[in-house]
Design a protein around this motif. Structure first.
Motif, short mmCIF file in Angstrom:
data_model
loop_
_atom_site.label_atom_id
_atom_site.label_comp_id
_atom_site.label_asym_id
_atom_site.label_seq_id
_atom_site.Cartn_x
_atom_site.Cartn_y
_atom_site.Cartn_z
N PHE A 152 0.82 -1.22 0.00
CA PHE A 152 0.00 0.00 0.00
C PHE A 152 0.85 1.27 0.00
O PHE A 152 0.45 2.30 -0.55
N LYS A 155 1.28 3.92 -2.77
CA LYS A 155 0.06 4.59 -3.23
C LYS A 155 -0.42 5.66 -2.25
O LYS A 155 -1.37 6.40 -2.52
N ILE A 156 0.24 5.73 -1.08
CA ILE A 156 -0.19 6.71 -0.07
C ILE A 156 0.20 8.12 -0.51
O ILE A 156 1.28 8.33 -1.04
N GLU A 157 -0.68 9.08 -0.29
CA GLU A 157 -0.31 10.50 -0.42
C GLU A 157 0.38 10.86 0.89
O GLU A 157 -0.28 11.12 1.91
N GLY A 180 -1.65 -5.64 -0.34
CA GLY A 180 -1.39 -4.21 -0.39
C GLY A 180 -2.38 -3.43 -1.23
O GLY A 180 -2.29 -2.21 -1.32
N TRP A 181 -3.33 -4.12 -1.84
CA TRP A 181 -4.33 -3.41 -2.65
C TRP A 181 -5.47 -2.91 -1.77
O TRP A 181 -5.86 -3.57 -0.81
N ARG A 220 -10.31 10.58 -4.23
CA ARG A 220 -9.27 10.97 -5.19
C ARG A 220 -9.47 10.10 -6.42
O ARG A 220 -9.76 8.91 -6.30
#
Lengths: 123, 284
Positions: free
Chosen positions: A46, A49-51, B54-55, B114
């Protein structure tokens, strides 16, 4: 629940509010801490993909300053555990999220954020 | 008591129509409805099992959240966030599977995210509750906007005119000769119906006689658009074209020129009275 994993994905969707509409700002929050199972595979997947800036800023609004300003390149267990805590163990139970651009207020009640808009506000 | 499915024609403001014939009903029947909806359907479970660790995903129209804990054999490797219009269903979804889940009150037509923030999205038995073709298309567009333009995957299930033989429901509209013909023509729309939900109120007194309990059952007519064969594929194609995405078949994916954004139907089919479509977004 509103944990920071969800906060990092949400954006304001009021009609015409298309820029500077992320991240939403926390307001008057009550938080609860609840242990969650640590899953390093999830976190590694993850992380890209984190901002990141939004996450660090949101954590600070909730009184947690444990994350570094810059995302570290070394993903050791200490860092992943810190990230796990910030993303998945801090629950915002009550309060609101406010759009930094149009100031629309999205209330949070019993851990559920209300993202509904009135018909004339929908983009 | 009339409990069969019957044809209706939608009138008035679609938003108010859905408030009355969908949202208000689910808020009222949430507890009873949820107690009957606990078993995940196999193709959806398989889809979620196939995703990498992780998705993060969106379950648009999560209801009681029965897909949020999946995949059961790899707990915590995915995070699915549930969105629904019914606060009472969300209160159930919030702790489904004895863990805290992430749920959001919202409308599947809106887009409070987003763009492309999710790796995957599912919308199960939800889009058929929208009362016009335009609104169903808008919901598909929201779903396609929610997933990554590079690798996003999505799975949509809707109720089919073609019903399972084992289904206990009586579908008078689909049994009329004229209707069956309509259904077989690809361009024809599906059928708008009311599907009753019989809510059995728990008796206030434990010694109430059986007749009295019977009398307290209440019928709610939920609006459904039953999809015709091919209609879901058509809806997705229209939504993708509105978004300037190329719709390319699996076979032709490798022939696409560089710099193109598109969507491919990885699989389509019928399962247990529902049509489904699995989609993949890509950029060359």
């Amino acid at each position: 629940m509103v944990r920071l994993i969800t906060h990092n994905l949400l954006a304001c969707h009021v009609r015409g509010c298309n820029s500077n509409n992320f991240p939403l700002q926390f307001q008057d929050v009550q938080i609860g801490l609840r242990e969650a199972e640590f899953n390093p595979d999830f976190l590694r997947g993850f992380l890209p993909k984190i901002e990141w800036n939004a996450l660090v800023g949101a954590a600070r609004q909730l009184g947690d300053t444990s994350l570094p300003e810059e995302q570290p390149s070394m993903l050791d267990d200490d860092f992943l555990k810190t990230l796990h805590h910030v993303l998945l163990e801090i629950h915002v139970e009550e309060g609101a999220m406010v759009c930094p651009n149009c100031k629309h207020v999205y209330p949070i009640s019993n851990g559920i954020p209300n993202m509904l808009l009135a018909e004339h506000e929908i983009g | 008591m009339p409990t069969d499915v019957r044809a209706v024609s939608v009138s008035g403001n679609p938003e108010e129509y859905e408030d009355e014939h969908v949202h208000a009903i689910y808020d009222e029947i949430a507890g009873h409805f949820s107690s009957t909806r606990y078993k995940p359907w196999p193709i959806i479970a398989q889809f979620l099992s196939s995703l990498p660790a992780g998705w993060v995903g969106l379950d648009s129209g999560t209801g009681n959240g029965k897909y949020l804990p999946l995949p059961l054999d790899r707990p915590g490797q995915l995070w699915t966030i549930g969105l629904d219009r019914s606060i009472n269903l969300l209160r159930i979804a919030q702790t489904v599977g004895q863990h805290y889940r992430e749920v959001v009150l919202g409308n599947v037509l809106d887009f409070p995210w987003r763009y492309g923030a999710f790796d995957y999205a599912i919308s199960i038995a939800t889009i058929h509750h929208l009362s016009t073709h335009e609104r169903r298309k808008a919901a598909v567009k929201s779903l396609l906007h929610s997933i990554s333009p590079n690798h996003g995957r999505a799975l949509i299930y809707v109720w089919a005119v073609e019903q399972d033989n084992l289904s206990k429901r009586v579908i008078p509209v689909a049994q009329q000769a004229g209707e069956i013909q309509t259904v077989k023509q690809k361009d024809k729309p599906g059928v708008d119906v009311f599907v009753p939900w019989v809510l059995k109120e728990p008796s206030s007194k434990p010694d109430t006689p059986a007749q009295a309990t019977q009398a307290s059952a209440k019928v709610f007519n939920r609006f459904y658009h039953m999809f015709a064969a091919g209609e879901l594929e058509q809806l997705v194609t229209e939504a993708a074209e509105d978004m300037k995405l190329q719709v390319v078949s699996k076979q032709l994916r490798t022939t696409v020129a560089a710099g193109v954004s598109g969507v491919t139907a990885v699989q389509t089919g019928w399962e247990r009275s529902n049509y489904y479509i699995e989609l993949e977004r890509w950029r060359t």
